[in-house]
Scaffold this active site. Structure first.
Site, short mmCIF file in Angstrom:
data_model
loop_
_atom_site.label_atom_id
_atom_site.label_comp_id
_atom_site.label_asym_id
_atom_site.label_seq_id
_atom_site.Cartn_x
_atom_site.Cartn_y
_atom_site.Cartn_z
N GLY A 65 10.86 -31.83 71.59
CA GLY A 65 11.70 -32.83 72.21
C GLY A 65 12.70 -32.19 73.15
N CYS A 66 13.78 -32.89 73.44
CA CYS A 66 14.81 -32.39 74.34
C CYS A 66 15.33 -31.04 73.85
CB CYS A 66 15.95 -33.39 74.43
SG CYS A 66 17.35 -32.80 75.41
#
Length: 241
Positions: A65-66
């Site tokens: 993810g981020c």
């Protein structure tokens, strides 16, 4: 206004829009009853197979993810001497935030972790990665972020890392610690490219930023609660190296 500040403002605006659209219905995708976040930490067993301690520092690259939150988590792990946000999985000439965000470059937002194997093992880093840093059952998204650039991937440097990662995924799936199978891919590390400076140390520098406060600060708190033996209050920051 500088190019860097413009990129930073644009990045923040996009993440806030995604957050505003997705968070109100996040309850539909929760993976733990009663949880307020789609990436809720899960208690999992330690890996049965691990790498033996080696001399000198080692590196590991994780995507989940981020990279803001993943970097922030590993910066609080004892034995980690550096954690850098960046890109892996694609070519050097496409390792730029705007291009990676298109989802067409093959890159994933990743974090390169440099660590002392005599203080923390590769297997322990994997345990933090699967337990705290992200949700390994989400395919090509994490929380409010969508696209292959947010995929769950372990980029392995050699066959030893590959064997440990494969064994651990099989162990966790067999233990059924998640409500769904792990979708984390294992890819050979062909190159890691540090992200733009405004992405580095983002969690530490912006703890009250809505995206960070909702999605990532709980991860650091979970690290402290679940792994007190390897938790460090003082993060290792890229800006101080």
């Amino acid at each position: 206004m500088t190019t860097e500040s413009t990129a930073r403002d644009w990045t923040r605006w996009l993440r806030n829009v995604a957050l505003a659209l997705i968070v109100p219905v996040a309850g539909l995708a929760l993976w733990q009853t009663g949880s307020g976040a789609a990436e809720q930490a899960v208690v999992i067993p330690a890996p049965a197979v691990d790498l033996t301690a080696a001399d000198g520092t080692q590196t590991a690259v994780f995507a989940g993810g981020c990279f803001w939150g993943v970097q922030g988590v590993f910066q609080h792990v004892k034995g980690v001497t550096k954690a850098v946000s960046g890109y892996a999985g694609g070519a050097a000439d496409t390792a730029q935030y705007e291009m990676v965000g298109s989802g067409t470059t093959g890159h994933a937002e990743s974090v390169q972790v440099t660590y002392d194997p005599k203080q923390v093992s590769y297997g322990q880093l994997l345990q933090v990665y699967f337990s705290v840093a992200h949700n390994p059952t989400q395919l090509n998204f994490q929380g409010p972020d969508q696209g292959t650039q947010y995929r769950s991937t372990i980029f392995v440097a050699d066959d030893k890392q590959k064997s440990v990662a494969e064994a651990y995924i099989a162990q966790l799936d067999a233990a059924k610690v998640y409500p769904a199978e792990i979708v984390t891919t294992i890819e050979p590390l062909k190159g890691f490219y540090p992200a733009e400076q405004y992405h580095q140390d983002f969690l530490t520098l912006n703890p009250t930023y809505p995206y960070i406060a909702i999605n990532d600060i709980p991860k650091v708190e979970a690290l402290k609660a679940l792994f007190p033996g390897i938790y460090s209050d003082k993060p290792v920051l890229v800006g101080q190296l």
